[in-house]
Design a protein around this motif. Structure first.
Motif, PDB file in Angstrom:
ATOM      1  N   LEU A 256     -28.189  40.587 -13.375  1.00 15.02           N
ATOM      2  CA  LEU A 256     -27.165  41.147 -14.257  1.00 15.02           C
ATOM      3  C   LEU A 256     -26.186  40.080 -14.735  1.00 15.02           C
ATOM      4  O   LEU A 256     -25.117  40.396 -15.245  1.00 15.02           O
ATOM      5  CB  LEU A 256     -26.417  42.273 -13.539  1.00 15.02           C
ATOM      6  N   GLY A 257     -26.534  38.819 -14.539  1.00 15.28           N
ATOM      7  CA  GLY A 257     -25.742  37.753 -15.125  1.00 15.28           C
ATOM      8  C   GLY A 257     -24.809  37.028 -14.175  1.00 15.28           C
ATOM      9  O   GLY A 257     -23.960  36.250 -14.622  1.00 15.28           O
ATOM     10  N   ALA A 258     -24.941  37.263 -12.875  1.00 18.21           N
ATOM     11  CA  ALA A 258     -24.075  36.577 -11.917  1.00 18.21           C
ATOM     12  C   ALA A 258     -24.751  35.299 -11.440  1.00 18.21           C
ATOM     13  O   ALA A 258     -25.912  35.324 -11.057  1.00 18.21           O
ATOM     14  CB  ALA A 258     -23.783  37.478 -10.721  1.00 18.21           C
ATOM     15  N   SER A 259     -24.020  34.192 -11.461  1.00 19.63           N
ATOM     16  CA  SER A 259     -24.553  32.952 -10.906  1.00 19.63           C
ATOM     17  C   SER A 259     -24.626  33.119  -9.388  1.00 19.63           C
ATOM     18  O   SER A 259     -24.123  34.094  -8.846  1.00 19.63           O
ATOM     19  CB  SER A 259     -23.636  31.786 -11.253  1.00 19.63           C
TER      20      SER A 259
ATOM     21  N   THR B 191     -46.051  42.530  -9.916  1.00 18.11           N
ATOM     22  CA  THR B 191     -44.622  42.347  -9.652  1.00 18.11           C
ATOM     23  C   THR B 191     -44.217  40.886  -9.828  1.00 18.11           C
ATOM     24  O   THR B 191     -43.155  40.592 -10.371  1.00 18.11           O
ATOM     25  CB  THR B 191     -44.267  42.865  -8.243  1.00 18.11           C
ATOM     26  N   THR B 192     -45.099  39.969  -9.403  1.00 16.36           N
ATOM     27  CA  THR B 192     -44.823  38.538  -9.599  1.00 16.36           C
ATOM     28  C   THR B 192     -44.652  38.242 -11.084  1.00 16.36           C
ATOM     29  O   THR B 192     -43.750  37.496 -11.479  1.00 16.36           O
ATOM     30  CB  THR B 192     -45.972  37.694  -9.011  1.00 16.36           C
ATOM     31  N   THR B 193     -45.524  38.841 -11.912  1.00 20.58           N
ATOM     32  CA  THR B 193     -45.439  38.644 -13.355  1.00 20.58           C
ATOM     33  C   THR B 193     -44.070  39.086 -13.873  1.00 20.58           C
ATOM     34  O   THR B 193     -43.410  38.375 -14.637  1.00 20.58           O
ATOM     35  CB  THR B 193     -46.565  39.454 -14.048  1.00 20.58           C
ATOM     36  N   LEU B 194     -43.631  40.249 -13.407  1.00 15.83           N
ATOM     37  CA  LEU B 194     -42.336  40.775 -13.847  1.00 15.83           C
ATOM     38  C   LEU B 194     -41.190  39.879 -13.377  1.00 15.83           C
ATOM     39  O   LEU B 194     -40.250  39.596 -14.122  1.00 15.83           O
ATOM     40  CB  LEU B 194     -42.162  42.199 -13.299  1.00 15.83           C
ATOM     41  N   ARG B 195     -41.290  39.430 -12.127  1.00 13.19           N
ATOM     42  CA  ARG B 195     -40.231  38.571 -11.578  1.00 13.19           C
ATOM     43  C   ARG B 195     -40.159  37.223 -12.305  1.00 13.19           C
ATOM     44  O   ARG B 195     -39.083  36.661 -12.455  1.00 13.19           O
ATOM     45  CB  ARG B 195     -40.434  38.360 -10.073  1.00 13.19           C
ATOM     46  N   MET B 196     -41.309  36.746 -12.750  1.00 10.77           N
ATOM     47  CA  MET B 196     -41.299  35.495 -13.518  1.00 10.77           C
ATOM     48  C   MET B 196     -40.617  35.711 -14.862  1.00 10.77           C
ATOM     49  O   MET B 196     -39.889  34.851 -15.341  1.00 10.77           O
ATOM     50  CB  MET B 196     -42.731  34.982 -13.717  1.00 10.77           C
ATOM     51  N   LEU B 197     -40.839  36.876 -15.429  1.00 13.59           N
ATOM     52  CA  LEU B 197     -40.216  37.180 -16.715  1.00 13.59           C
ATOM     53  C   LEU B 197     -38.691  37.282 -16.559  1.00 13.59           C
ATOM     54  O   LEU B 197     -37.933  36.893 -17.445  1.00 13.59           O
ATOM     55  CB  LEU B 197     -40.800  38.497 -17.260  1.00 13.59           C
ATOM     56  N   ALA B 198     -38.246  37.789 -15.395  1.00 12.33           N
ATOM     57  CA  ALA B 198     -36.813  37.918 -15.145  1.00 12.33           C
ATOM     58  C   ALA B 198     -36.191  36.617 -14.651  1.00 12.33           C
ATOM     59  O   ALA B 198     -34.979  36.533 -14.471  1.00 12.33           O
ATOM     60  CB  ALA B 198     -36.568  39.033 -14.126  1.00 12.33           C
ATOM     61  N   GLY B 199     -37.039  35.621 -14.379  1.00 12.53           N
ATOM     62  CA  GLY B 199     -36.513  34.344 -13.912  1.00 12.53           C
ATOM     63  C   GLY B 199     -36.252  34.302 -12.420  1.00 12.53           C
ATOM     64  O   GLY B 199     -35.584  33.406 -11.926  1.00 12.53           O
TER      65      GLY B 199
ATOM     66  N   ALA C  55     -32.178  32.892 -13.750  1.00  9.69           N
ATOM     67  CA  ALA C  55     -32.161  34.358 -13.903  1.00  9.69           C
ATOM     68  C   ALA C  55     -30.882  34.855 -14.552  1.00  9.69           C
ATOM     69  O   ALA C  55     -30.912  35.734 -15.411  1.00  9.69           O
ATOM     70  CB  ALA C  55     -32.354  35.005 -12.535  1.00  9.69           C
ATOM     71  N   HIS C  56     -29.733  34.286 -14.162  1.00 11.76           N
ATOM     72  CA  HIS C  56     -28.481  34.851 -14.653  1.00 11.76           C
ATOM     73  C   HIS C  56     -28.178  34.481 -16.104  1.00 11.76           C
ATOM     74  O   HIS C  56     -27.263  35.033 -16.703  1.00 11.76           O
ATOM     75  CB  HIS C  56     -27.321  34.517 -13.719  1.00 11.76           C
TER      76      HIS C  56
ATOM     77  N   ASP D  55     -31.531  37.502 -20.559  1.00 10.07           N
ATOM     78  CA  ASP D  55     -31.136  38.857 -20.920  1.00 10.07           C
ATOM     79  C   ASP D  55     -32.306  39.784 -20.604  1.00 10.07           C
ATOM     80  O   ASP D  55     -32.901  40.367 -21.498  1.00 10.07           O
ATOM     81  CB  ASP D  55     -30.785  38.869 -22.415  1.00 10.07           C
ATOM     82  N   THR D  56     -32.654  39.853 -19.312  1.00  6.38           N
ATOM     83  CA  THR D  56     -33.828  40.610 -18.902  1.00  6.38           C
ATOM     84  C   THR D  56     -33.506  41.546 -17.737  1.00  6.38           C
ATOM     85  O   THR D  56     -34.016  41.377 -16.638  1.00  6.38           O
ATOM     86  CB  THR D  56     -34.939  39.641 -18.434  1.00  6.38           C
ATOM     87  N   PRO D  57     -32.622  42.529 -17.963  1.00  5.16           N
ATOM     88  CA  PRO D  57     -32.254  43.403 -16.844  1.00  5.16           C
ATOM     89  C   PRO D  57     -33.460  44.146 -16.272  1.00  5.16           C
ATOM     90  O   PRO D  57     -34.384  44.483 -17.002  1.00  5.16           O
ATOM     91  CB  PRO D  57     -31.253  44.374 -17.456  1.00  5.16           C
ATOM     92  N   LEU D  58     -33.391  44.328 -14.975  1.00  8.45           N
ATOM     93  CA  LEU D  58     -34.519  44.888 -14.227  1.00  8.45           C
ATOM     94  C   LEU D  58     -34.057  46.144 -13.497  1.00  8.45           C
ATOM     95  O   LEU D  58     -32.981  46.156 -12.896  1.00  8.45           O
ATOM     96  CB  LEU D  58     -34.995  43.812 -13.246  1.00  8.45           C
TER      97      LEU D  58
END
Lengths: 259, 333
Positions: A167-170, B47-55, B76-77, B80-83
């Motif tokens: 959600l954007g937190a470092s 799930t790994t695929t999704l986690r890679m997309l989310a960083g 990840a932060h 702009d890929t909310p999960l």
């Protein structure tokens, strides 16, 4: 009530009597007018409290104990939390050894610990100072703080921290906004418990305190001179203080957790 | 950058953990406004695929781009890929509104603005009046909607969902499926939905990606995957399929259970003799299980009326037939 229930209750009463009777005795005699601890009791008096707390060295000792406890508890809690967090978050090769070492201090005989601290702090030039006692008590308290923080972290959904990043937190922000708030009851609890450990600790403090005596050290020095009911008065105050800290700690640990 | 360019592109993506290959080789484009379901058994790499997309995981090899921009090194932060998490991962020490505001707060949105947007989303998801509730005071369905609001409040172009309905009761799953499809259509954003549930994927997705052993086994519209599985893995995973030997050696054909006819007497050529084993009620009809030639298990879906007429006894012999158009020849194994 079934016989087994009665037996169990009796057992509990016996247990608590066994544990608390000596302390209770000390409390009773602290309010007794007779100079020597004998039955029948004399009259009710607060004399010993007045005498004890009219002595400046008693106040100094309480002040020292307080400063040491406040500082050592803060450092122990910080160290314990960081250690518990590394265990929670990271996997690394020597982790079992790391954890074993982190939990080791309480198993070291106190006399050995005191001597080692005296030698070490002497080298550092802070033996006999309050900072020296703080260092010693931090070492002794950190494992307890770590155990409490680990327990709390084990209840945390690992996705919680990742959700904060997502959600954007470092990493730092997530630590401040999610991990620490989640662990807050454990952190307060660890603080109270390590403060109580420091407040009560005698042996190591006796080795390293020098002229800056803490309350337990001062109690022993009064006791070496003569038997004085003032000890009972001071002891009662010490006991009530640490008991209060431990109760706060327990309440926070046992509080229903909503992970 | 045009609207027809894919929003997400995986090119030759590989992810290994030590010697374990979670994702072997992945080439996948995900379009704008598309509802893609990635489906497969546990451990297939979805799930790994999704986690890679989310960083949350970094690819070992290959490249992931979002909007044409390489994302591999973006943390990840900064994405702009909310999960929406399987466990929902709502913050238990924050109330409903504070949970929803979290992403805005992290992005430095001002307090009044945060409040307004959070309230808007709470209302949109039917959570008005729950702002100050604690998370543990909510039902499963309400928590689900808080998790959705928390992810959507930043108005992302893409929403990632990791088995979000797996913890819900069956009747709530159907309702949430409705909520999700409606939201996706209204917002026009991309949904990437990971699930092991065929019914969820087929009910909602525009396109289904079936993964097995770290690779894509088939991509297609739900109907295509259901009627024309590419290989045995997909046919078996999708279920309710009969896999039969084809005309030439090594070839296999698939006949869906609902296209299999059961008759009590031998209708002649092409009919497969089979012994009745058992029946199972399955919502849309009744699945009858048979043992065919060489011990192969066969399934046929019948209606309740048909079942009454057949009145099968275990061990009784029947004949199974299918229309020529109902059989699909699989390309590979």
């Amino acid at each position: 009530m079934r016989p087994s229930d009665i037996a169990f209750r009796l057992y509990l009463v016996a247990l608590f009597t066994f544990v608390f009777l000596p302390i209770l005795t000390s409390m009773v005699f602290s309010l007794n007018s007779d100079r020597f601890p004998t039955v029948p009791l004399g009259e009710f008096t607060t004399h010993w409290y007045k005498t004890a707390f009219s002595r400046p060295e008693v106040w100094t000792a309480f002040g020292n104990s307080l400063i040491v406890a406040v500082c050592a508890a803060a450092l122990s809690t910080a160290l314990g939390f960081v250690t518990a967090y590394t265990d929670f978050r990271y996997g690394f090769r020597f982790k079992p050894a790391y954890l074993a070492l982190a939990l080791l201090p309480p198993t070291i005989p106190l006399v050995i610990m005191g001597l080692a601290m005296l030698a070490w702090l002497g080298r550092l030039g802070i033996s006999g100072t309050l900072s020296g006692i703080v260092v010693a008590h931090t070492v002794m308290g950190a494992p307890f703080a770590m155990a409490i923080c680990r327990l709390r972290l084990s209840q945390m959904d690992p996705a919680l921290e990742a959700a904060a990043w997502n959600l954007g937190a470092s990493q730092w922000r997530a630590m401040r906004a999610v991990v620490i708030p989640f662990c807050l009851p454990a952190l307060i609890s660890a603080y109270c418990l390590t403060a109580a450990v420091s407040f009560d600790e005698f042996i190591v403090a006796w080795f390293v305190s020098g002229l800056n005596k803490t309350v337990p050290v001062m109690i022993l020095e009064i006791l070496q001179g003569n038997v004085d009911p003032q000890i009972n008065a001071i002891g009662t105050v010490v006991f009530l203080t640490s008991m209060a800290l431990v109760i706060v700690a327990q309440l926070l640990i046992l509080r229903k957790t909503n992970a | 950058m045009t609207d027809t360019d894919p929003l997400v592109r995986f090119s030759g993506v590989r992810k290994t953990y030590g010697t374990f290959e979670a994702v072997k080789h992945l080439d996948l484009d995900i379009g704008r406004g598309e509802f893609v379901a990635i489906m497969g058994p546990s451990g297939c790499g979805k799930t790994t695929t999704l986690r890679m997309l989310a960083g949350l995981e970094e690819p070992t090899a290959g490249e992931i781009t979002i909007d044409g921009k390489r994302m591999n090194e973006v943390s990840a932060h900064d994405r702009d890929t909310p999960l929406v998490w399987q466990s929902l991962a709502l913050f238990p020490f924050l109330n409903v509104k504070e949970n929803v505001e979290f992403g805005l707060k992290m992005r430095g949105v001002s307090k009044p603005d945060r409040h307004g947007r959070a309230m808007l989303w709470l209302e949109r998801l039917g959570l008005k009046g729950f702002e100050t509730r604690r998370i543990d005071q909510l039902s499963g369905g309400q928590r689900q909607r808080v998790a959705l609001a928390r992810s959507l409040v930043t108005e992302p172009r893409m929403l990632l969902l990791d088995e979000p309905l797996s913890a819900l009761d069956a009747h709530l799953v159907i309702r949430m499926q409705g909520v999700l499809t409606r939201l996706q259509k209204e917002l026009g954003i991309t949904f990437v939905y990971v699930t092991h549930s065929q019914s969820e994927a087929f009910a909602m997705a525009d396109r289904v990606v079936i993964m097995g052993h770290g690779e894509i086994a088939q991509i297609g519209k739900p109907q295509e995957i259901f009627r024309a599985p590419k290989n045995r893995f997909v046919a078996e995973f999708v279920g309710r399929n009969n896999i039969l030997p084809g005309k030439t050696p090594g070839q296999e054909i698939v006949v869906a259970a609902d296209r299999m006819q059961v008759s009590a007497s031998d209708p002649g050529e092409g009919a497969l003799p089979a012994e009745f084993l058992s029946e199972e009620f399955a919502g849309t009809g009744i699945i009858c299980y048979f043992e065919g030639p060489e011990g192969v298990e066969l399934k046929a879906q019948v209606t309740e009326d048909q079942l009454e007429n057949l009145a099968p006894e275990p061990g009784q012999r029947f004949w199974l037939t299918w229309a020529p158009g109902a059989a699909h020849v699989m390309a590979g194994t």
